[in-house]
Write a protein that holds these residues in place. Structure first.
Motif, PDB file in Angstrom:
ATOM      1  N   ARG A   1      -7.621   8.108  -5.904  1.00 17.41           N
ATOM      2  CA  ARG A   1      -6.987   9.676  -6.248  1.00 17.41           C
ATOM      3  C   ARG A   1      -7.768  10.098  -7.456  1.00 17.41           C
ATOM      4  NH1 ARG A   1      -3.686  11.930  -3.315  1.00 17.41           N
ATOM      5  NH2 ARG A   1      -2.313  12.475  -5.015  1.00 17.41           N
ATOM      6  N   ARG A   2      -8.989   9.882  -7.384  1.00 11.89           N
ATOM      7  CA  ARG A   2      -9.856  10.459  -8.680  1.00 11.89           C
ATOM      8  C   ARG A   2      -9.797  11.926  -8.515  1.00 11.89           C
ATOM      9  NH1 ARG A   2     -15.054   6.960  -6.819  1.00 11.89           N
ATOM     10  NH2 ARG A   2     -13.956   7.584  -4.916  1.00 11.89           N
ATOM     11  N   TRP A   3      -9.903  12.445  -9.864  1.00 11.50           N
ATOM     12  CA  TRP A   3     -10.029  13.833 -10.033  1.00 11.50           C
ATOM     13  C   TRP A   3     -11.486  14.025 -10.178  1.00 11.50           C
ATOM     14  CZ3 TRP A   3      -5.503  17.014 -10.335  1.00 11.50           C
ATOM     15  CH2 TRP A   3      -4.399  16.539 -10.679  1.00 11.50           C
ATOM     16  N   LEU A   4     -11.920  15.409  -9.689  1.00 11.06           N
ATOM     17  CA  LEU A   4     -13.243  15.981 -10.238  1.00 11.06           C
ATOM     18  C   LEU A   4     -13.195  17.400 -10.656  1.00 11.06           C
ATOM     19  CD1 LEU A   4     -16.452  15.380  -9.785  1.00 11.06           C
ATOM     20  CD2 LEU A   4     -16.230  16.601  -7.579  1.00 11.06           C
TER      21      LEU A   4
ATOM     22  N   ASP B   1     -26.981  17.295 -10.507  1.00 15.12           N
ATOM     23  CA  ASP B   1     -28.313  16.935 -10.891  1.00 15.12           C
ATOM     24  C   ASP B   1     -28.298  17.950 -12.321  1.00 15.12           C
ATOM     25  OD1 ASP B   1     -30.884  16.592 -11.457  1.00 15.12           O
ATOM     26  OD2 ASP B   1     -31.694  17.573  -9.908  1.00 15.12           O
ATOM     27  N   SER B   2     -28.440  17.155 -13.320  1.00 18.25           N
ATOM     28  CA  SER B   2     -28.460  17.618 -14.864  1.00 18.25           C
ATOM     29  C   SER B   2     -27.389  18.474 -15.031  1.00 18.25           C
ATOM     30  CB  SER B   2     -29.749  18.563 -14.780  1.00 18.25           C
ATOM     31  OG  SER B   2     -31.013  17.765 -14.664  1.00 18.25           O
ATOM     32  N   GLY B   3     -25.969  18.100 -14.580  1.00 16.77           N
ATOM     33  CA  GLY B   3     -24.795  18.753 -14.894  1.00 16.77           C
ATOM     34  C   GLY B   3     -24.541  19.805 -13.876  1.00 16.77           C
ATOM     35  N   VAL B   4     -25.458  20.067 -12.822  1.00 12.41           N
ATOM     36  CA  VAL B   4     -25.083  21.128 -11.766  1.00 12.41           C
ATOM     37  C   VAL B   4     -24.749  20.424 -10.633  1.00 12.41           C
ATOM     38  CG1 VAL B   4     -26.009  23.141 -10.512  1.00 12.41           C
ATOM     39  CG2 VAL B   4     -26.837  22.334 -13.161  1.00 12.41           C
ATOM     40  N   PHE B   5     -23.370  21.114 -10.036  1.00 11.82           N
ATOM     41  CA  PHE B   5     -22.944  20.316  -8.669  1.00 11.82           C
ATOM     42  C   PHE B   5     -23.711  21.119  -7.567  1.00 11.82           C
ATOM     43  CE2 PHE B   5     -19.882  19.063 -11.609  1.00 11.82           C
ATOM     44  CZ  PHE B   5     -19.444  17.771 -11.290  1.00 11.82           C
ATOM     45  N   PHE B   6     -23.936  20.356  -6.477  1.00  6.06           N
ATOM     46  CA  PHE B   6     -24.570  21.086  -5.188  1.00  6.06           C
ATOM     47  C   PHE B   6     -23.501  20.566  -4.171  1.00  6.06           C
ATOM     48  CE2 PHE B   6     -27.930  20.477  -8.151  1.00  6.06           C
ATOM     49  CZ  PHE B   6     -28.759  21.553  -8.029  1.00  6.06           C
ATOM     50  N   SER B   7     -23.560  21.961  -3.136  1.00  8.17           N
ATOM     51  CA  SER B   7     -22.442  21.792  -2.066  1.00  8.17           C
ATOM     52  C   SER B   7     -23.159  22.156  -0.726  1.00  8.17           C
ATOM     53  CB  SER B   7     -21.082  22.069  -2.340  1.00  8.17           C
ATOM     54  OG  SER B   7     -21.164  23.665  -2.494  1.00  8.17           O
ATOM     55  N   ASP B   8     -22.799  21.973   0.427  1.00  6.52           N
ATOM     56  CA  ASP B   8     -22.994  22.567   1.434  1.00  6.52           C
ATOM     57  C   ASP B   8     -21.848  22.921   2.502  1.00  6.52           C
ATOM     58  OD1 ASP B   8     -25.989  21.768   0.983  1.00  6.52           O
ATOM     59  OD2 ASP B   8     -25.759  20.002   2.201  1.00  6.52           O
ATOM     60  N   LEU B   9     -22.193  24.136   3.036  1.00 11.43           N
ATOM     61  CA  LEU B   9     -21.092  24.665   3.951  1.00 11.43           C
ATOM     62  C   LEU B   9     -21.881  24.013   5.494  1.00 11.43           C
ATOM     63  CD1 LEU B   9     -20.682  28.308   3.591  1.00 11.43           C
ATOM     64  CD2 LEU B   9     -18.968  26.514   3.227  1.00 11.43           C
TER      65      LEU B   9
ATOM     66  N   ALA C   1     -18.560   8.739  -8.225  1.00  7.05           N
ATOM     67  CA  ALA C   1     -18.914   7.686  -9.050  1.00  7.05           C
ATOM     68  C   ALA C   1     -19.211   8.053 -10.363  1.00  7.05           C
ATOM     69  CB  ALA C   1     -19.778   6.640  -8.454  1.00  7.05           C
ATOM     70  N   VAL C   2     -19.914   9.234 -10.656  1.00  6.80           N
ATOM     71  CA  VAL C   2     -20.409   9.280 -11.864  1.00  6.80           C
ATOM     72  C   VAL C   2     -19.576  10.790 -12.609  1.00  6.80           C
ATOM     73  CG1 VAL C   2     -22.764   8.759 -11.574  1.00  6.80           C
ATOM     74  CG2 VAL C   2     -22.371  11.001 -11.062  1.00  6.80           C
ATOM     75  N   ALA C   3     -18.811  11.560 -11.914  1.00  4.44           N
ATOM     76  CA  ALA C   3     -18.298  12.734 -12.242  1.00  4.44           C
ATOM     77  C   ALA C   3     -16.798  12.632 -12.340  1.00  4.44           C
ATOM     78  CB  ALA C   3     -18.842  13.964 -11.774  1.00  4.44           C
ATOM     79  N   SER C   4     -16.227  11.673 -11.759  1.00  2.00           N
ATOM     80  CA  SER C   4     -14.853  11.665 -11.636  1.00  2.00           C
ATOM     81  C   SER C   4     -14.054  11.111 -12.796  1.00  2.00           C
ATOM     82  CB  SER C   4     -14.414  11.369 -10.275  1.00  2.00           C
ATOM     83  OG  SER C   4     -14.662  10.060 -10.191  1.00  2.00           O
ATOM     84  N   THR C   5     -12.856  11.390 -12.894  1.00  2.00           N
ATOM     85  CA  THR C   5     -12.007  10.599 -13.612  1.00  2.00           C
ATOM     86  C   THR C   5     -10.615  10.200 -13.084  1.00  2.00           C
ATOM     87  OG1 THR C   5     -10.820  10.610 -15.716  1.00  2.00           O
ATOM     88  CG2 THR C   5     -10.904  12.750 -14.615  1.00  2.00           C
ATOM     89  N   THR C   6     -10.124   9.158 -13.272  1.00  7.00           N
ATOM     90  CA  THR C   6      -8.712   8.771 -12.869  1.00  7.00           C
ATOM     91  C   THR C   6      -7.810   9.311 -13.865  1.00  7.00           C
ATOM     92  OG1 THR C   6      -8.967   6.574 -13.773  1.00  7.00           O
ATOM     93  CG2 THR C   6      -9.641   6.792 -11.647  1.00  7.00           C
TER      94      THR C   6
ATOM     95  N   GLY D   1     -23.447  10.554 -17.125  1.00 10.26           N
ATOM     96  CA  GLY D   1     -24.454   9.567 -16.735  1.00 10.26           C
ATOM     97  C   GLY D   1     -25.721  10.008 -16.073  1.00 10.26           C
ATOM     98  N   ASP D   2     -26.507   9.273 -15.641  1.00  9.03           N
ATOM     99  CA  ASP D   2     -27.699   9.844 -14.649  1.00  9.03           C
ATOM    100  C   ASP D   2     -26.902  10.364 -13.417  1.00  9.03           C
ATOM    101  OD1 ASP D   2     -29.338   8.908 -16.523  1.00  9.03           O
ATOM    102  OD2 ASP D   2     -29.215   6.884 -15.596  1.00  9.03           O
ATOM    103  N   PRO D   3     -27.855  11.390 -12.711  1.00 10.69           N
ATOM    104  CA  PRO D   3     -27.200  12.008 -11.413  1.00 10.69           C
ATOM    105  C   PRO D   3     -27.403  11.047 -10.223  1.00 10.69           C
ATOM    106  CG  PRO D   3     -29.466  12.969 -12.371  1.00 10.69           C
ATOM    107  CD  PRO D   3     -28.927  11.768 -13.445  1.00 10.69           C
ATOM    108  N   PRO D   4     -26.838  11.012  -9.332  1.00  7.29           N
ATOM    109  CA  PRO D   4     -26.532  10.096  -8.350  1.00  7.29           C
ATOM    110  C   PRO D   4     -28.172  10.038  -7.503  1.00  7.29           C
ATOM    111  CG  PRO D   4     -25.347  11.927  -7.802  1.00  7.29           C
ATOM    112  CD  PRO D   4     -25.705  12.139  -9.095  1.00  7.29           C
ATOM    113  N   THR D   5     -28.455   8.967  -7.064  1.00  9.38           N
ATOM    114  CA  THR D   5     -29.629   8.781  -6.241  1.00  9.38           C
ATOM    115  C   THR D   5     -29.269   8.719  -4.644  1.00  9.38           C
ATOM    116  OG1 THR D   5     -29.612   6.516  -6.588  1.00  9.38           O
ATOM    117  CG2 THR D   5     -30.943   8.042  -8.160  1.00  9.38           C
TER     118      THR D   5
END
Length: 161
Positions: free
Chosen positions: A29-32, A81-89, A123-128, A156-160
């Motif tokens: 139940r993490r928050w993003l 990536d570098s603090g910018v989120f990306f998404s797809d429809l 894993a890198v951008a959420s919080t509980t 932290g580092d962007p996901p790979t």
């Protein structure tokens, strides 16, 4: 991909920056939190409240155009990536259209489709943040205070991959 839902939009001081709050539906139940623009926040809130305008706004228009040619199957927040989120429809037949998360989520909410976030992003951008039933408002206020001190470097580092 991890299923999430839109929990709302928060305005963070000192400059009242809108933040879209996504929350994992099951599991941890993490928050993003994702910072978005004011017009995008307005469109997202209207989508969540299923507001129908007398003339379609941009999100409604895009949704109508997509319906004419197919349908949205789901929305995926795919990367950070570098603090910018990306998404797809994700459209019919697996067609993917890159979009800003705020726009993609608003379109997805209007379409009533699943919203998902890549595990590497969570894993890198959420919080509980646990919400107890007895003091929900105070806990939400505390969470918003925590967000005041978050910067892209905290993730932290962007996901790979």
């Amino acid at each position: 991909m991890v299923p999430v839902r839109v929990h709302g939009v928060a305005l963070l001081p000192p400059d009242e920056t809108p933040v879209m709050l996504l929350r994992e539906i099951t599991g941890e139940r993490r928050w993003l939190p994702i910072a978005i623009g004011a017009p995008e926040a307005t469109a997202l809130v209207a989508a969540c409240q299923q507001v129908v305008h007398s003339r379609p706004d941009t999100i409604e228009l895009i949704g109508q155009v997509i319906e004419v040619f197919g349908h949205v199957e789901r929305v995926e927040v795919t990367a950070l990536d570098s603090g910018v989120f990306f998404s797809d429809l994700v459209l019919g037949d697996g067609v993917r259209v890159s979009a800003r998360p705020s726009d993609a989520v608003a379109i997805g909410v209007r379409a009533g489709v699943p919203l998902e976030v890549d595990e590497a992003v969570l894993a890198v951008a959420s919080t509980t943040f646990e919400l107890a039933d007895d003091d929900v408002e105070q806990q939400i206020a505390d969470f918003r205070v925590e967000l005041d001190y978050v910067s892209p470097e905290d993730f932290g580092d962007p996901p790979t991959g």
